[in-house]
Scaffold this active site. Sequence first.
Site, PDB file in Angstrom:
ATOM      1  N   ASN A   1      26.631   4.582  -9.802  1.00  0.00           N
ATOM      2  CA  ASN A   1      27.571   5.659  -9.469  1.00  0.00           C
ATOM      3  C   ASN A   1      28.171   6.175 -10.773  1.00  0.00           C
ATOM      4  O   ASN A   1      29.012   5.504 -11.375  1.00  0.00           O
ATOM      5  CB  ASN A   1      28.669   5.096  -8.546  1.00  0.00           C
ATOM      6  CG  ASN A   1      29.778   6.092  -8.292  1.00  0.00           C
ATOM      7  OD1 ASN A   1      29.621   7.303  -8.520  1.00  0.00           O
ATOM      8  ND2 ASN A   1      30.922   5.602  -7.808  1.00  0.00           N
TER       9      ASN A   1
ATOM     10  N   LYS B   1      30.107   8.567 -11.185  1.00  0.00           N
ATOM     11  CA  LYS B   1      31.444   9.142 -10.951  1.00  0.00           C
ATOM     12  C   LYS B   1      31.551  10.509 -11.618  1.00  0.00           C
ATOM     13  O   LYS B   1      30.544  11.208 -11.745  1.00  0.00           O
ATOM     14  CB  LYS B   1      32.548   8.204 -11.450  1.00  0.00           C
ATOM     15  CG  LYS B   1      32.373   6.775 -10.955  1.00  0.00           C
ATOM     16  CD  LYS B   1      33.637   5.964 -11.086  1.00  0.00           C
ATOM     17  CE  LYS B   1      33.341   4.496 -10.820  1.00  0.00           C
ATOM     18  NZ  LYS B   1      34.495   3.725 -10.471  1.00  0.00           N
TER      19      LYS B   1
ATOM     20  N   HIS C   1      33.894   6.073  -0.722  1.00  0.00           N
ATOM     21  CA  HIS C   1      34.277   5.328  -1.928  1.00  0.00           C
ATOM     22  C   HIS C   1      35.800   5.224  -1.967  1.00  0.00           C
ATOM     23  O   HIS C   1      36.504   6.164  -1.585  1.00  0.00           O
ATOM     24  CB  HIS C   1      33.745   6.043  -3.176  1.00  0.00           C
ATOM     25  CG  HIS C   1      33.816   5.199  -4.403  1.00  0.00           C
ATOM     26  ND1 HIS C   1      35.000   4.986  -5.080  1.00  0.00           N
ATOM     27  CD2 HIS C   1      32.869   4.492  -5.066  1.00  0.00           C
ATOM     28  CE1 HIS C   1      34.756   4.184  -6.111  1.00  0.00           C
ATOM     29  NE2 HIS C   1      33.479   3.873  -6.127  1.00  0.00           N
TER      30      HIS C   1
ATOM     31  N   GLU D   1      37.829   5.549  -4.260  1.00  0.00           N
ATOM     32  CA  GLU D   1      38.488   6.632  -5.025  1.00  0.00           C
ATOM     33  C   GLU D   1      38.644   7.871  -4.152  1.00  0.00           C
ATOM     34  O   GLU D   1      39.602   8.636  -4.307  1.00  0.00           O
ATOM     35  CB  GLU D   1      37.672   6.925  -6.305  1.00  0.00           C
ATOM     36  CG  GLU D   1      37.837   5.797  -7.320  1.00  0.00           C
ATOM     37  CD  GLU D   1      36.683   5.621  -8.286  1.00  0.00           C
ATOM     38  OE1 GLU D   1      35.826   6.513  -8.381  1.00  0.00           O
ATOM     39  OE2 GLU D   1      36.626   4.569  -8.944  1.00  0.00           O
TER      40      GLU D   1
ATOM     41  N   GLU E   1      33.145  -3.200  -1.686  1.00  0.00           N
ATOM     42  CA  GLU E   1      33.776  -2.968  -2.985  1.00  0.00           C
ATOM     43  C   GLU E   1      35.274  -3.242  -2.893  1.00  0.00           C
ATOM     44  O   GLU E   1      36.050  -2.366  -2.489  1.00  0.00           O
ATOM     45  CB  GLU E   1      33.570  -1.510  -3.395  1.00  0.00           C
ATOM     46  CG  GLU E   1      32.139  -1.101  -3.563  1.00  0.00           C
ATOM     47  CD  GLU E   1      31.995  -0.001  -4.607  1.00  0.00           C
ATOM     48  OE1 GLU E   1      31.236  -0.201  -5.561  1.00  0.00           O
ATOM     49  OE2 GLU E   1      32.655   1.038  -4.480  1.00  0.00           O
TER      50      GLU E   1
ATOM     51  N   GLY F   1      36.413  -0.815 -11.534  1.00  0.00           N
ATOM     52  CA  GLY F   1      36.833  -0.251 -12.817  1.00  0.00           C
ATOM     53  C   GLY F   1      37.902  -1.060 -13.534  1.00  0.00           C
ATOM     54  O   GLY F   1      38.524  -0.572 -14.476  1.00  0.00           O
TER      55      GLY F   1
ATOM     56  N   SER G   1      33.108  -3.807 -10.969  1.00  0.00           N
ATOM     57  CA  SER G   1      32.987  -4.379 -12.315  1.00  0.00           C
ATOM     58  C   SER G   1      31.733  -5.225 -12.503  1.00  0.00           C
ATOM     59  O   SER G   1      31.771  -6.259 -13.183  1.00  0.00           O
ATOM     60  CB  SER G   1      34.248  -5.178 -12.673  1.00  0.00           C
ATOM     61  OG  SER G   1      35.374  -4.310 -12.725  1.00  0.00           O
TER      62      SER G   1
ATOM     63  N   GLY H   1      30.909   1.909 -14.026  1.00  0.00           N
ATOM     64  CA  GLY H   1      30.945   2.023 -15.489  1.00  0.00           C
ATOM     65  C   GLY H   1      29.658   1.604 -16.197  1.00  0.00           C
ATOM     66  O   GLY H   1      29.165   2.313 -17.080  1.00  0.00           O
TER      67      GLY H   1
HETATM   68  C1  PEP Z   1      32.049   2.002  -8.298  1.00  0.00           C
HETATM   69  O1  PEP Z   1      32.231   3.082  -8.832  1.00  0.00           O
HETATM   70  O2  PEP Z   1      31.662   1.949  -7.132  1.00  0.00           O
HETATM   71  C2  PEP Z   1      32.281   0.790  -9.079  1.00  0.00           C
HETATM   72  C3  PEP Z   1      32.046  -0.367  -8.528  1.00  0.00           C
HETATM   73  O3  PEP Z   1      32.755   0.946 -10.356  1.00  0.00           O
HETATM   74  P1  PEP Z   1      32.786  -0.180 -11.523  1.00  0.00           P
HETATM   75  O4  PEP Z   1      31.422  -0.821 -11.536  1.00  0.00           O
HETATM   76  O5  PEP Z   1      33.072   0.572 -12.764  1.00  0.00           O
HETATM   77  O6  PEP Z   1      33.835  -1.161 -11.159  1.00  0.00           O
END
Ligand code: PEP
Length: 253
Positions: free
Chosen positions: A9, A11, A94, A96, A164, A170, A210, A232
């Site tokens: 992803n 983002k 998601h 976010e 998640e 993040g 993460s 990320g």
């Molecule tokens: C995500 O964007 O779904 C995600 C898990 O981000 P990160 O891996 O940066 O924590």
Amino acid sequence: MRLPMIAGNWKMNTTVGEAVELVNEMRKELDTVDGVDKVICPPFVSLAVVRELIKGSSIMLGAQNMYFEEKGAYTGEISPVMLADLCEFVIIGHSERRQYFNETGEIINKKVQAALKVGLKPILCIGERLEENKAGRTKEVVTKQLSSALAKIDSLNGLIIAYEPVWAIGTGRAATGKQANDTIGLIRQTISQKYDKKIAQNLRILYGGSVTAENTAEFMQQPEIDGALVGGASLKANEFLSIVRQTSEIRAR
Ligand code: PEP
């Protein structure tokens, strides 16, 4: 046997030029890894160009969001029909989007239904916030999110779930393999009760939060975890490749 999946992803990162650069950096090697579904989810504006770059390869494409209506006076929105023409997957719900764009369970349910209707495969994200986790409410929260997201949906064909935990996204503070495995086991059990055992056993459930090249092995060794949604670390070609390679190797054992 559930084929593992690693989905990146991106983002709200990368200009079109940067997206092209990133795909060019990872395309050739990513294409050679088998035993794992590889999906990249760039921003909307790069979908068409990335689609051309990965044509003929084993890399698949996903979007990060969509609206639930097919077309009409919804200025600025992107419809499922538009996406179905461009890509195979779409991330829905998601955290976010839930947090910054007020997406409710009802909206997410409409999006999941609309995606499935046009043959898009939704990657449905669910997960508890830190305070909910601390209060021991993880099971209650994910069960509730699942039941609202999947209301009135009879067939889960094509659906993928990503667990998640919001506190892990993040933050550099991933769940442990055991924590993620336990909650994903619970999600599978809930699906088994709501649908049936076979559907639950065939459903791919990813962990996200993460995930890095360093901690991938910890997650992929867990029996309930079918891959990862990576934020990320999916923006670094070598790291994403390493996550995909490790997943393929561990799951082939
Ligand atoms: C995500 O964007 O779904 C995600 C898990 O981000 P990160 O891996 O940066 O924590």
